[in-house]
Design a protein around this motif. Structure first.
Motif, PDB file in Angstrom:
ATOM      1  N   GLU A  18     -75.037 -34.775  -7.277  1.00 46.15           N
ATOM      2  CA  GLU A  18     -74.204 -35.380  -8.319  1.00 46.15           C
ATOM      3  C   GLU A  18     -73.663 -36.764  -7.956  1.00 46.15           C
ATOM      4  OE1 GLU A  18     -70.122 -33.472  -8.607  1.00 46.15           O
ATOM      5  OE2 GLU A  18     -71.127 -32.002  -7.305  1.00 46.15           O
ATOM      6  N   PHE A  19     -73.675 -37.112  -6.677  1.00 50.03           N
ATOM      7  CA  PHE A  19     -73.191 -38.442  -6.274  1.00 50.03           C
ATOM      8  C   PHE A  19     -74.335 -39.433  -6.075  1.00 50.03           C
ATOM      9  CE2 PHE A  19     -69.615 -36.108  -3.744  1.00 50.03           C
ATOM     10  CZ  PHE A  19     -69.000 -35.756  -4.938  1.00 50.03           C
ATOM     11  N   THR A  20     -75.575 -38.988  -6.204  1.00 46.98           N
ATOM     12  CA  THR A  20     -76.697 -39.884  -5.899  1.00 46.98           C
ATOM     13  C   THR A  20     -77.001 -40.795  -7.078  1.00 46.98           C
ATOM     14  OG1 THR A  20     -78.322 -38.275  -6.662  1.00 46.98           O
ATOM     15  CG2 THR A  20     -77.765 -38.239  -4.307  1.00 46.98           C
ATOM     16  N   ILE A  21     -77.750 -41.865  -6.787  1.00 49.56           N
ATOM     17  CA  ILE A  21     -78.013 -42.877  -7.809  1.00 49.56           C
ATOM     18  C   ILE A  21     -78.857 -42.310  -8.937  1.00 49.56           C
ATOM     19  CG2 ILE A  21     -80.086 -43.844  -6.656  1.00 49.56           C
ATOM     20  CD1 ILE A  21     -78.877 -46.636  -7.572  1.00 49.56           C
ATOM     21  N   GLY A  22     -79.698 -41.327  -8.671  1.00 47.06           N
ATOM     22  CA  GLY A  22     -80.542 -40.730  -9.692  1.00 47.06           C
ATOM     23  C   GLY A  22     -79.741 -40.052 -10.788  1.00 47.06           C
ATOM     24  N   MET A  36     -68.930 -44.437  -4.487  1.00 46.37           N
ATOM     25  CA  MET A  36     -68.338 -43.506  -3.536  1.00 46.37           C
ATOM     26  C   MET A  36     -66.818 -43.685  -3.427  1.00 46.37           C
ATOM     27  SD  MET A  36     -70.508 -41.402  -2.328  1.00 46.37           S
ATOM     28  CE  MET A  36     -69.909 -40.840  -0.735  1.00 46.37           C
ATOM     29  N   THR A  37     -66.175 -42.605  -2.999  1.00 47.27           N
ATOM     30  CA  THR A  37     -64.747 -42.635  -2.687  1.00 47.27           C
ATOM     31  C   THR A  37     -64.580 -41.917  -1.346  1.00 47.27           C
ATOM     32  OG1 THR A  37     -64.341 -40.485  -3.695  1.00 47.27           O
ATOM     33  CG2 THR A  37     -64.109 -42.419  -5.139  1.00 47.27           C
ATOM     34  N   ALA A  38     -63.378 -41.996  -0.787  1.00 48.64           N
ATOM     35  CA  ALA A  38     -63.118 -41.316   0.483  1.00 48.64           C
ATOM     36  C   ALA A  38     -63.296 -39.803   0.315  1.00 48.64           C
ATOM     37  CB  ALA A  38     -61.715 -41.653   0.972  1.00 48.64           C
ATOM     38  N   GLU A  39     -62.874 -39.278  -0.834  1.00 41.81           N
ATOM     39  CA  GLU A  39     -62.999 -37.838  -1.088  1.00 41.81           C
ATOM     40  C   GLU A  39     -64.467 -37.412  -1.141  1.00 41.81           C
ATOM     41  OE1 GLU A  39     -60.718 -35.438  -1.013  1.00 41.81           O
ATOM     42  OE2 GLU A  39     -59.478 -37.117  -0.315  1.00 41.81           O
ATOM     43  N   LYS A  40     -65.268 -38.218  -1.873  1.00 39.92           N
ATOM     44  CA  LYS A  40     -66.699 -37.912  -1.966  1.00 39.92           C
ATOM     45  C   LYS A  40     -67.345 -37.992  -0.585  1.00 39.92           C
ATOM     46  CE  LYS A  40     -67.493 -39.601  -6.704  1.00 39.92           C
ATOM     47  NZ  LYS A  40     -68.155 -40.689  -7.481  1.00 39.92           N
ATOM     48  N   ALA A  41     -66.888 -38.951   0.227  1.00 38.73           N
ATOM     49  CA  ALA A  41     -67.457 -39.123   1.570  1.00 38.73           C
ATOM     50  C   ALA A  41     -67.265 -37.852   2.396  1.00 38.73           C
ATOM     51  CB  ALA A  41     -66.812 -40.322   2.264  1.00 38.73           C
ATOM     52  N   LYS A  42     -66.091 -37.252   2.272  1.00 41.46           N
ATOM     53  CA  LYS A  42     -65.818 -36.020   3.035  1.00 41.46           C
ATOM     54  C   LYS A  42     -66.782 -34.907   2.623  1.00 41.46           C
ATOM     55  CE  LYS A  42     -60.966 -37.073   3.484  1.00 41.46           C
ATOM     56  NZ  LYS A  42     -59.713 -36.875   2.741  1.00 41.46           N
ATOM     57  N   PHE A  94     -65.929 -41.720   6.361  1.00 35.57           N
ATOM     58  CA  PHE A  94     -67.145 -41.278   7.049  1.00 35.57           C
ATOM     59  C   PHE A  94     -66.916 -41.206   8.561  1.00 35.57           C
ATOM     60  CE2 PHE A  94     -69.796 -42.024   3.251  1.00 35.57           C
ATOM     61  CZ  PHE A  94     -70.613 -40.908   3.343  1.00 35.57           C
ATOM     62  N   VAL A  95     -66.332 -42.281   9.115  1.00 38.76           N
ATOM     63  CA  VAL A  95     -66.116 -42.319  10.568  1.00 38.76           C
ATOM     64  C   VAL A  95     -65.242 -41.133  10.995  1.00 38.76           C
ATOM     65  CG1 VAL A  95     -65.042 -43.623  12.447  1.00 38.76           C
ATOM     66  CG2 VAL A  95     -66.433 -44.807  10.747  1.00 38.76           C
ATOM     67  N   VAL A 143     -69.812 -35.344   1.360  1.00 30.10           N
ATOM     68  CA  VAL A 143     -71.153 -35.690   1.847  1.00 30.10           C
ATOM     69  C   VAL A 143     -71.289 -35.311   3.326  1.00 30.10           C
ATOM     70  CG1 VAL A 143     -72.708 -37.622   2.369  1.00 30.10           C
ATOM     71  CG2 VAL A 143     -71.598 -37.485   0.125  1.00 30.10           C
ATOM     72  N   VAL A 144     -70.247 -35.581   4.098  1.00 30.52           N
ATOM     73  CA  VAL A 144     -70.306 -35.232   5.519  1.00 30.52           C
ATOM     74  C   VAL A 144     -70.471 -33.726   5.676  1.00 30.52           C
ATOM     75  CG1 VAL A 144     -69.009 -35.160   7.697  1.00 30.52           C
ATOM     76  CG2 VAL A 144     -69.025 -37.246   6.321  1.00 30.52           C
ATOM     77  N   HIS A 145     -69.685 -32.979   4.927  1.00 28.42           N
ATOM     78  CA  HIS A 145     -69.713 -31.525   5.068  1.00 28.42           C
ATOM     79  C   HIS A 145     -71.021 -30.928   4.553  1.00 28.42           C
ATOM     80  CE1 HIS A 145     -67.969 -27.621   5.734  1.00 28.42           C
ATOM     81  NE2 HIS A 145     -68.429 -27.252   4.557  1.00 28.42           N
ATOM     82  N   GLU A 146     -71.393 -31.298   3.307  1.00 31.81           N
ATOM     83  CA  GLU A 146     -72.537 -30.638   2.669  1.00 31.81           C
ATOM     84  C   GLU A 146     -73.882 -31.222   3.113  1.00 31.81           C
ATOM     85  OE1 GLU A 146     -71.972 -30.251  -1.588  1.00 31.81           O
ATOM     86  OE2 GLU A 146     -69.832 -29.928  -1.282  1.00 31.81           O
ATOM     87  N   HIS A 147     -73.950 -32.546   3.196  1.00 27.12           N
ATOM     88  CA  HIS A 147     -75.236 -33.182   3.499  1.00 27.12           C
ATOM     89  C   HIS A 147     -75.457 -33.313   5.017  1.00 27.12           C
ATOM     90  CE1 HIS A 147     -78.135 -36.799   2.582  1.00 27.12           C
ATOM     91  NE2 HIS A 147     -78.540 -36.080   3.599  1.00 27.12           N
ATOM     92  N   LEU A 148     -74.526 -33.990   5.683  1.00 26.52           N
ATOM     93  CA  LEU A 148     -74.754 -34.278   7.102  1.00 26.52           C
ATOM     94  C   LEU A 148     -74.647 -33.024   7.963  1.00 26.52           C
ATOM     95  CD1 LEU A 148     -72.813 -37.655   7.392  1.00 26.52           C
ATOM     96  CD2 LEU A 148     -75.211 -37.266   6.831  1.00 26.52           C
ATOM     97  N   LYS A 149     -73.716 -32.149   7.591  1.00 26.02           N
ATOM     98  CA  LYS A 149     -73.521 -30.962   8.403  1.00 26.02           C
ATOM     99  C   LYS A 149     -74.485 -29.856   8.013  1.00 26.02           C
ATOM    100  CE  LYS A 149     -69.937 -28.387  10.669  1.00 26.02           C
ATOM    101  NZ  LYS A 149     -68.837 -27.487  10.373  1.00 26.02           N
ATOM    102  N   ASN A 150     -74.590 -29.609   6.681  1.00 29.22           N
ATOM    103  CA  ASN A 150     -75.376 -28.455   6.241  1.00 29.22           C
ATOM    104  C   ASN A 150     -76.726 -28.799   5.619  1.00 29.22           C
ATOM    105  OD1 ASN A 150     -73.305 -26.767   7.105  1.00 29.22           O
ATOM    106  ND2 ASN A 150     -72.202 -26.965   5.167  1.00 29.22           N
TER     107      ASN A 150
END
Lengths: 184, 121
Positions: B115-119, B94-100, B49-50, B102-109
């Protein structure tokens, strides 16, 4: 835990919770014995609390009634024939010289020795999460010495936080270089 | 070899940026870093994430922080995302790959990676 560096990250969180402003993490390997010492100047613990910390059913957390940090470190040490020792002086008993020392020893040649793993990532993670604290890290073996003292970094950085992205990248490089530049 | 002197250059670079940053970050990424999280692999998730937030130039908008046990240890590594005016999003296992991603799709866009959420578990 797959690496001791993960136990170290975990145990150091206790020092953070104890309100430490300085945490020293030392790894010294000599003649097949690794000694890990984590020293903090946090609020310390009373004698009564100290007796209970290796009990998995003692924890300071509030989300559940189990605390596995210290028991897991104890397991990692004792499964190699090593030891775990915790000494502490509570702030209530000595307002000037309080804090906790966690010391674990490991027989590095034992088949159940957990590898030290990625200490660089652990130090980076500590700085990222708690940049207000100072850290002194040393890792010494007969082959190399790795050292870092955030007080020296802070003297240069002034009010720039230790978890600024560029600083973290520098820390990774600084430590990795010391690990990589091993003498032949 | 890296030297402490290089930090002086970082300081000089940072001072130009500080003025812009204050008060503008409105997304918080919180990574569970208690014993359960660490044992399940939270350290590389946090690092990812960082790094990815930095690489995507989102540092002014997104703050990555650590927390203790969130209380759902069986789903660790757990990452919570808080954004003003929106519901909290909880990513699990989560994994490092999933984190990348999330940053791209969620935080950026702005698109939650359902598919990664608890629901979805």
């Amino acid at each position: 835990m797959k690496e001791l560096s993960l136990n170290i990250l975990d145990i150091t969180q206790n020092s953070v919770t104890a309100g430490a402003t300085l945490i020293e993490i030392a790894l010294v390997e000599e003649d097949g014995v690794l000694t890990l010492t984590i020293t903090d100047n946090g609020c310390g613990m009373s004698r009564e609390t100290l007796k209970t910390v290796t009990d998995p059913f003692y924890t300071t957390r509030t989300t559940r009634k189990v605390g596995m940090g210290i028991p897991l470190l104890q397991l990692a040490a004792e499964q190699t024939g090593g030891t775990l020792q915790i000494t502490s002086v509570a702030a209530a008993d000595d307002p000037l010289q309080h804090g906790t020392v966690v010391r674990a020893t490991f027989d590095t040649r034992h088949i159940d020795m957990t590898p030290v793993g990625d200490m660089v990532a652990t130090i980076e993670t500590l700085l990222q999460g708690h940049p207000e604290i100072d850290y002194v890290f040393t890792h010494k073996t007969s082959d190399f010495t790795v050292e870092m003292d955030t007080r020296q970094m802070r003297a240069v950085l002034g009010d720039v936080a230790l978890n600024a992205p560029d600083v973290l990248i520098w820390v990774r490089g600084y430590l990795s270089e010391q690990y990589e530049h091993l003498p032949e | 070899m890296k030297s402490l002197a290089e930090l002086a250059a970082i300081k000089a670079r940072m001072q130009d940026k500080v003025a812009i940053r204050e008060g503008s970050g409105n997304i918080r990424v919180v990574v569970g870093m208690a014993t359960c999280g660490i044992a399940a692999g939270a350290r590389p998730v946090l690092s990812a994430f960082v790094e990815a937030v930095n690489a995507a130039d989102l540092v002014d908008k997104v703050t990555v922080t650590q927390t203790g046990c969130i209380g759902i240890c069986q789903y660790e590594p757990v990452v919570e995302i808080f954004e003003d005016g929106k519901d909290k999003v909880t990513y699990v296992k989560m994994t490092a790959e999933k984190a990348k991603r999330v940053v791209h799709e969620h935080l950026k866009n702005g698109m939650v990676v359902e598919e990664f959420t608890i629901g979805n578990k």
